[in-house]
Design a protein around this motif. Structure first.
Motif, PDB file in Angstrom:
ATOM      1  N   MET A  11       0.853  -1.205   0.000  1.00 14.30           N
ATOM      2  CA  MET A  11       0.000   0.000   0.000  1.00 14.30           C
ATOM      3  C   MET A  11       0.885   1.250   0.000  1.00 14.30           C
ATOM      4  O   MET A  11       1.643   1.471   0.929  1.00 14.30           O
ATOM      5  CB  MET A  11      -0.878  -0.040   1.257  1.00 14.30           C
ATOM      6  CG  MET A  11      -1.747   1.139   1.487  1.00 14.30           C
ATOM      7  SD  MET A  11      -3.267   1.224   0.540  1.00 14.30           S
ATOM      8  CE  MET A  11      -4.262  -0.029   1.286  1.00 14.30           C
ATOM      9  N   ARG A  12       0.766   2.052  -1.060  1.00 18.68           N
ATOM     10  CA  ARG A  12       1.541   3.307  -1.114  1.00 18.68           C
ATOM     11  C   ARG A  12       0.580   4.479  -0.906  1.00 18.68           C
ATOM     12  O   ARG A  12      -0.453   4.582  -1.567  1.00 18.68           O
ATOM     13  CB  ARG A  12       2.234   3.451  -2.472  1.00 18.68           C
ATOM     14  CG  ARG A  12       3.356   2.447  -2.680  1.00 18.68           C
ATOM     15  CD  ARG A  12       3.940   2.613  -4.081  1.00 18.68           C
ATOM     16  NE  ARG A  12       4.633   3.880  -4.234  1.00 18.68           N
ATOM     17  CZ  ARG A  12       4.677   4.592  -5.368  1.00 18.68           C
ATOM     18  NH1 ARG A  12       4.019   4.182  -6.420  1.00 18.68           N
ATOM     19  NH2 ARG A  12       5.362   5.708  -5.427  1.00 18.68           N
ATOM     20  N   ILE A  13       0.938   5.336   0.027  1.00 18.49           N
ATOM     21  CA  ILE A  13       0.037   6.446   0.371  1.00 18.49           C
ATOM     22  C   ILE A  13       0.787   7.770   0.259  1.00 18.49           C
ATOM     23  O   ILE A  13       1.931   7.882   0.728  1.00 18.49           O
ATOM     24  CB  ILE A  13      -0.499   6.286   1.813  1.00 18.49           C
ATOM     25  CG1 ILE A  13      -1.070   4.872   2.012  1.00 18.49           C
ATOM     26  CG2 ILE A  13      -1.551   7.340   2.116  1.00 18.49           C
ATOM     27  CD1 ILE A  13      -1.449   4.565   3.435  1.00 18.49           C
ATOM     28  N   LEU A  14       0.142   8.747  -0.339  1.00 19.81           N
ATOM     29  CA  LEU A  14       0.707  10.093  -0.408  1.00 19.81           C
ATOM     30  C   LEU A  14      -0.186  11.029   0.413  1.00 19.81           C
ATOM     31  O   LEU A  14      -1.407  10.946   0.333  1.00 19.81           O
ATOM     32  CB  LEU A  14       0.754  10.585  -1.862  1.00 19.81           C
ATOM     33  CG  LEU A  14       1.266  12.016  -2.074  1.00 19.81           C
ATOM     34  CD1 LEU A  14       2.770  12.096  -1.830  1.00 19.81           C
ATOM     35  CD2 LEU A  14       0.944  12.515  -3.484  1.00 19.81           C
ATOM     36  N   VAL A  15       0.428  11.902   1.211  1.00 21.56           N
ATOM     37  CA  VAL A  15      -0.345  12.896   1.964  1.00 21.56           C
ATOM     38  C   VAL A  15       0.156  14.284   1.590  1.00 21.56           C
ATOM     39  O   VAL A  15       1.367  14.541   1.638  1.00 21.56           O
ATOM     40  CB  VAL A  15      -0.196  12.706   3.492  1.00 21.56           C
ATOM     41  CG1 VAL A  15      -1.179  13.607   4.229  1.00 21.56           C
ATOM     42  CG2 VAL A  15      -0.399  11.261   3.886  1.00 21.56           C
ATOM     43  N   CYS A  16      -0.759  15.175   1.208  1.00 25.61           N
ATOM     44  CA  CYS A  16      -0.385  16.544   0.852  1.00 25.61           C
ATOM     45  C   CYS A  16      -0.650  17.472   2.026  1.00 25.61           C
ATOM     46  O   CYS A  16      -1.775  17.557   2.520  1.00 25.61           O
ATOM     47  CB  CYS A  16      -1.176  17.007  -0.369  1.00 25.61           C
ATOM     48  SG  CYS A  16      -0.744  16.063  -1.828  1.00 25.61           S
ATOM     49  N   ILE A  17       0.407  18.141   2.487  1.00 27.36           N
ATOM     50  CA  ILE A  17       0.297  19.000   3.674  1.00 27.36           C
ATOM     51  C   ILE A  17       0.735  20.423   3.342  1.00 27.36           C
ATOM     52  O   ILE A  17       1.516  20.644   2.428  1.00 27.36           O
ATOM     53  CB  ILE A  17       1.143  18.452   4.854  1.00 27.36           C
ATOM     54  CG1 ILE A  17       2.634  18.416   4.487  1.00 27.36           C
ATOM     55  CG2 ILE A  17       0.651  17.062   5.273  1.00 27.36           C
ATOM     56  CD1 ILE A  17       3.548  17.987   5.627  1.00 27.36           C
ATOM     57  N   LYS A  18       0.229  21.374   4.112  1.00 27.46           N
ATOM     58  CA  LYS A  18       0.564  22.777   3.868  1.00 27.46           C
ATOM     59  C   LYS A  18       1.114  23.412   5.143  1.00 27.46           C
ATOM     60  O   LYS A  18       0.573  23.189   6.227  1.00 27.46           O
ATOM     61  CB  LYS A  18      -0.686  23.531   3.401  1.00 27.46           C
ATOM     62  CG  LYS A  18      -0.425  24.949   2.956  1.00 27.46           C
ATOM     63  CD  LYS A  18      -1.672  25.584   2.359  1.00 27.46           C
ATOM     64  CE  LYS A  18      -1.364  26.963   1.796  1.00 27.46           C
ATOM     65  NZ  LYS A  18      -2.583  27.632   1.320  1.00 27.46           N
ATOM     66  N   ARG A  19       2.153  24.208   4.980  1.00 27.69           N
ATOM     67  CA  ARG A  19       2.736  24.939   6.111  1.00 27.69           C
ATOM     68  C   ARG A  19       1.909  26.200   6.335  1.00 27.69           C
ATOM     69  O   ARG A  19       1.724  27.008   5.411  1.00 27.69           O
ATOM     70  CB  ARG A  19       4.176  25.322   5.766  1.00 27.69           C
ATOM     71  CG  ARG A  19       4.851  26.302   6.714  1.00 27.69           C
ATOM     72  CD  ARG A  19       6.239  26.620   6.154  1.00 27.69           C
ATOM     73  NE  ARG A  19       6.920  27.728   6.787  1.00 27.69           N
ATOM     74  CZ  ARG A  19       7.731  27.597   7.837  1.00 27.69           C
ATOM     75  NH1 ARG A  19       7.922  26.414   8.373  1.00 27.69           N
ATOM     76  NH2 ARG A  19       8.353  28.644   8.340  1.00 27.69           N
ATOM     77  N   VAL A  20       1.405  26.378   7.539  1.00 28.71           N
ATOM     78  CA  VAL A  20       0.628  27.593   7.858  1.00 28.71           C
ATOM     79  C   VAL A  20       1.102  28.174   9.188  1.00 28.71           C
ATOM     80  O   VAL A  20       1.563  27.436  10.057  1.00 28.71           O
ATOM     81  CB  VAL A  20      -0.898  27.302   7.970  1.00 28.71           C
ATOM     82  CG1 VAL A  20      -1.462  26.833   6.641  1.00 28.71           C
ATOM     83  CG2 VAL A  20      -1.194  26.293   9.060  1.00 28.71           C
ATOM     84  N   PRO A  21       1.009  29.493   9.354  1.00 28.86           N
ATOM     85  CA  PRO A  21       1.352  30.071  10.653  1.00 28.86           C
ATOM     86  C   PRO A  21       0.325  29.654  11.699  1.00 28.86           C
ATOM     87  O   PRO A  21      -0.800  29.295  11.367  1.00 28.86           O
ATOM     88  CB  PRO A  21       1.305  31.579  10.410  1.00 28.86           C
ATOM     89  CG  PRO A  21       0.498  31.766   9.170  1.00 28.86           C
ATOM     90  CD  PRO A  21       0.615  30.507   8.372  1.00 28.86           C
ATOM     91  N   ALA A  22       0.717  29.694  12.977  1.00 28.00           N
ATOM     92  CA  ALA A  22      -0.219  29.381  14.059  1.00 28.00           C
ATOM     93  C   ALA A  22      -0.499  30.659  14.849  1.00 28.00           C
ATOM     94  O   ALA A  22       0.138  30.931  15.856  1.00 28.00           O
ATOM     95  CB  ALA A  22       0.388  28.302  14.961  1.00 28.00           C
TER      96      ALA A  22
END
Ligand SMILES: Cc1cc2nc3c(=O)[nH]c(=O)nc-3n(C[C@H](O)[C@H](O)[C@H](O)COP(=O)(O)OP(=O)(O)OC[C@H]3O[C@@H](n4cnc5c(N)ncnc54)[C@H](O)[C@@H]3O)c2cc1C
Ligand SMILES: Nc1ncnc2c1ncn2[C@@H]1O[C@H](COP(=O)(O)O)[C@@H](O)[C@H]1O
Lengths: 251, 322
Positions: free
Chosen positions: A1-12
Motif C-alpha cells: 500500500m503506497r500512500i501520499l499525503v499533501c500538507i501545507k505549512r501555515v502560521p499558528a
C-alpha cells in the motif's frame, strides 16, 4: 500500500491576526508554524493504515524551503519519504497549486500509482476546499471529501462522513483520493527516535511552474472587531441573576 | 445569466442555499441579466425558488442522480454550464456546495472562488472572500470567462421577495460516466436525536483550564440545568479529554447559541470564529487579560473549579425554594 499525503505549512496565530505592511501575509515574526490540523490527521491516518497494510507513506508540500520543517514533523511521526515543491513563499491560488501537485504526483508515480492520496478537507489559511478534488479529477480518480473514517477493504475503501443527523457511507475502489477532517483520529506525538530518523531522510525536490489561473489574491484584510466592553460579574449569584434574565434557566 | 446551483438532500433544500439564491439574485439585478437555477435529480422542485427572482429552472435528470454524489453533481453542472454559458455559477459555501463547485471547477478548467462575501463586477471581478474560517478576509481578483463561486454561509440573510413571475422548467440530461457514479452514498446511519451542539440554546464550553476529563462533571451539570450541551476547545480534544464532536471552532463545529459560557478557554481566534455569533458570551477565567474575557459580554474572573460549582449550587437552591 503506497500512500501520499499533501500538507501545507501555515502560521499558528494566537488571539489576533496581524498583517505585514504590504498586506500580503500574516506577520509571522512572533509566530510558529504548523501543518493544517485536518492534514495532521491525514498524516496520522496514513501512518496507521501503513502500519496495518505493510505500506509506505510519502508526504508532499508546495511551499517555501522552510516548509521542510513541516515535512520533517510528518517524518517524525512515521512518514517514510518527503517531497518539496519549492516556491518563493508567495500565495499560490488553488488551481496553480493543484496543477503543480498533479504534475509532481505524475512524476512520483513512474513506478505505479499511489493507492491512496490524502488531503485535508480544506487548508487552514486559504480554505479553498478544492485542491484535492482538482488533483483527483486531473488524475481521473474517485474523490470524496469531509471524511472522518477510513476502512481499507480489499481493493477499495469504506468511508464515513458526518452529517447533521448521523453519517453517510461511501465505498470506492482504489486508487482513490480522500479529503480528511480533524477528528478522524488523535495524532500521535513524535518520539525522540522518530525525530532522529526524520533528520536522516533526504527531502526530494521537484520544481514546478506556476500556471496562471485568472484568480489572484490582491491583499488581506482584517475583519472589523467587536470592541464592546465586558461587564464583570462578581460572583455566582450575579451569574444566576443574568441567566434568569436571559431566560435560559429550565424551570 | 446567473445560474444558482440549489443544493438539497434528496429534495429538501439546504437552508443556507436560500442565502446563495439571495446573493445570486442581487448579482443578476446588478448586471441586468436573468437568474436561473439548477435543480438536480427527479425530486419535486421547491416553489420557493420563484421568490428569489428565478425565471428558469434547469431540472437535471439522470438515473444515477437519485442519491448524492459530488462527482456526478459536478459533472452534471459542468455540462449544463458548457451548454448555457452563464456569466457566473453560484452555490452556497456549505460542505456540499464547495465540494460540487470544486468538481465543476476541475472539469471546466475554471477557477472556483470559495466562500465569497462580496462581489464588485467589472472587466475582472473584485471579490472579498473568507480565509481562516472567518478570522481573516481576502480581496481577490477574478478574471475568467465564467465565474464560479460559493457564498460564505450566513454572510447574507435569505430575503425572499414576491415576484409573481412564472417560472419555466426545462429538462437537461447529462452524460454521466461510471467514474462519476462510484462516489455515491451507499448507506446512511442516523445516530442523533435530541439537542446537539448546533441546536442547543446554551453551550457550556471548557478549555485547558478545566484540567482533566473529570473536571467536566460540573460543566455537564450546569449544561443540564440550562437545557444545554457541553462544548470544548481544541486543547481539550487534543488531550483526549473529550471527543472531537464536542470541539467548537474553525476545525470543529460553528455554534451560535443564545448563551455561550466559556470556562477556562483563552479565546484564540480559531476558537472565537466558532462561537462569536452567540447572542450572549460569558467567560469564566482566572486571567482578566485573556482575550475571551476582554471580548465577552460578561465575565467572572476566578477559578472555574470554584465558580462553576457555585453557579450550580445557586441554581439548585433557587429551584428548591421555588
Ligand atoms: C489552523 C488552526 C485551527 C484551530 N482550530 C481550533 C478549533 O476549531 N477550536 C479551538 O478551540 N482551537 C482551535 N485551534 C487552537 C487554538 O489556536 C488554541 O490553541 C486553543 O483554542 C486553545 O485552547 P484553550 O483556550 O483551551 O487553551 P489555552 O489557550 O491554554 O487557555 C487556557 C485558559 O484557561 C485559563 N485557566 C487556566 N486555569 C483556569 C482555572 N482554574 N479557572 C479558570 N480559568 C483557567 C487560562 O487563564 C487560559 O486563558 C486551532 C489552531 C490552528 C492553528
Ligand atoms: N501548498 C500546498 N502544499 C501541499 N498541499 C496543499 C497545499 N495547499 C493545499 N494543499 C492540500 O489541499 C487541501 C485543500 O486545500 P484548499 O483547497 O486550499 O482548501 C489541503 O488540506 C492540503 O491537503
Amino acid at each position: 500500500m503506497r500512500i501520499l499525503v499533501c500538507i501545507k505549512r501555515v502560521p499558528a496565530p494566537g488571539a489576533r491576526m496581524v498583517l505585514t505592511e504590504d498586506e500580503q501575509a500574516i506577520d509571522t515574526k512572533l509566530l510558529s508554524f504548523a501543518i493544517s490540523p485536518h492534514e495532521e490527521c491525514a498524516v496520522e491516518e496514513a501512518v496507521k493504515i501503513a502500519e496495518t497494510h505493510d505500506g509506505r507513506v510519502t508526504v508532499l508540500t508546495l511551499g517555501p524551503p522552510e516548509a521542510e520543517e513541516q515535512l520533517r514533523s510528518a517524518l517524525a511521526v512515521g512518514a517514510h519519504e518527503a517531497v518539496l515543491i519549492p516556491t518563493d513563499g508567495s500565495d499560490w491560488d488553488p488551481m496553480s497549486t493543484a496543477s503543480a501537485i498533479t504534475s509532481a504526483v505524475e512524476s512520483l508515480e513512474s513506478h505505479g500509482p499511489f493507492d491512496l492520496i490524502l488531503f485535508g478537507n480544506e487548508s487552514a489559511d486559504s480554505g479553498g476546499y478544492q485542491v484535492g478534488i482538482r488533483v483527483a479529477r486531473a488524475l481521473g480518480r474517485p474523490v470524496v471529501s469531509g471524511i472522518k473514517g477510513i476502512d481499507v477493504e480489499g481493493d477499495g475503501v469504506r468511508l464515513r462522513r458526518e452529517t447533521a443527523v448521523g453519517s453517510e457511507i461511501y465505498s470506492i475502489p482504489l486508487p482513490a483520493v480522500i479529503g480528511v477532517k480533524e477528528g478522524i483520529n488523535l495524532p500521535r506525538y513524535p518520539t525522540l527516535k522518530g525525530r532522529l530518523n526524520a533528520k536522516k531522510v533526504e527531502v526530494q525536490r521537484i520544481e514546478e511552474e506556476r500556471v496562471e489561473s485568472g484568480q489572484r489574491m490582491v491583499r488581506l484584510v482584517t475583519p472589523p472587531q467587536d470592541v464592546s466592553a465586558t461587564t464583570i460579574l462578581d460572583d455566582a449569584t450575579a451569574v444566576v441573576d443574568l441567566l434568569e434574565e436571559l431566560q435560559v434557566v429550565k424551570s | 445569466m446567473i445560474l444558482t446551483l440549489v443544493t438539497h438532500d434528496r429534495g429538501i433544500i439546504e437552508e443556507t442555499a436560500f442565502q446563495a439564491l439571495t446573493f445570486a439574485r442581487s448579482l443578476s439585478e446588478d448586471l441586468g441579466v436573468p437568474h436561473h437555477a439548477a435543480w438536480i435529480g427527479d425530486f419535486e422542485v421547491d416553489d420557493r425558488l420563484a421568490d428569489f427572482g428565478v425565471s428558469t429552472i434547469h431540472q437535471i435528470g439522470h438515473d444515477g442522480l437519485d442519491d448524492y454524489s459530488a462527482a456526478a453533481w459536478g459533472s452534471a453542472v459542468a455540462q449544463l454550464t458548457d451548454s448555457i454559458s452563464p456569466t457566473a455559477v453560484v452555490a452556497v459555501g456549505s460542505d456540499g456546495g464547495n465540494e460540487v463547485m470544486s468538481n465543476v471547477g476541475a472539469l471546466t478548467g475554471l477557477p472556483m472562488v470559495a466562500n465569497v462575501r462580496e462581489v464588485t463586477t467589472g472587466d475582472s471581478w473584485t471579490i472579498v472572500r473568507t480565509r481562516w474560517g472567518g478570522s481573516l478576509l481576502e480581496e481577490t481578483s477574478l478574471d475568467a470567462p465564467i465565474k464560479l463561486l460559493t457564498v460564505t454561509e450566513h454572510a447574507v440573510e435569505a430575503a425572499p421577495a414576491e415576484t409573481g413571475a412564472t417560472v419555466e422548467t426545462v429538462a437537461f440530461s447529462p452524460d454521466l460516466s461510471e467514474g462519476d457514479l462510484v462516489t455515491q452514498v451507499v448507506d446512511r446511519v442516523v445516530t442523533s436525536g435530541g439537542i446537539t451542539l448546533t441546536t442547543a440554546p446554551v453551550v457550556v464550553s471548557g478549555g485547558r483550564g478545566v484540567g482533566s476529563p473529570d473536571g467536566f462533571a460540573p460543566l455537564e451539570e450546569l449544561a443540564g440545568l440550562l437545557g444545554g450541551v457541553v462544548g470544548c476547545s481544541r486543547v481539550v480534544t487534543n488531550n483526549g479529554w473529550r471527543p472531537h464532536s464536542d470541539q467548537v471552532g474553525q476545525t470543529g463545529t460553528v455554534v451560535a447559541p443564545d448563551v455561550y459560557i466559556a470556562c477556562g478557554i483563552s479565546g484564540a481566534i480559531q476558537h472565537w470564529v466558532g462561537m462569536m455569533a452567540s447572542k450572549t458570551i460569558i467567560a469564566i477565567n482566572t486571567d482578566a487579560e485573556a482575550p475571551m474575557v476582554t471580548k465577552a459580554d460578561y465575565a467572572v474572573v476566578g477559578d472555574l473549579g470554584e465558580v462553576v460549582p457555585a453557579i450550580v449550587e445557586e441554581l439548585k437552591s433557587r429551584q428548591s425554594t421555588r
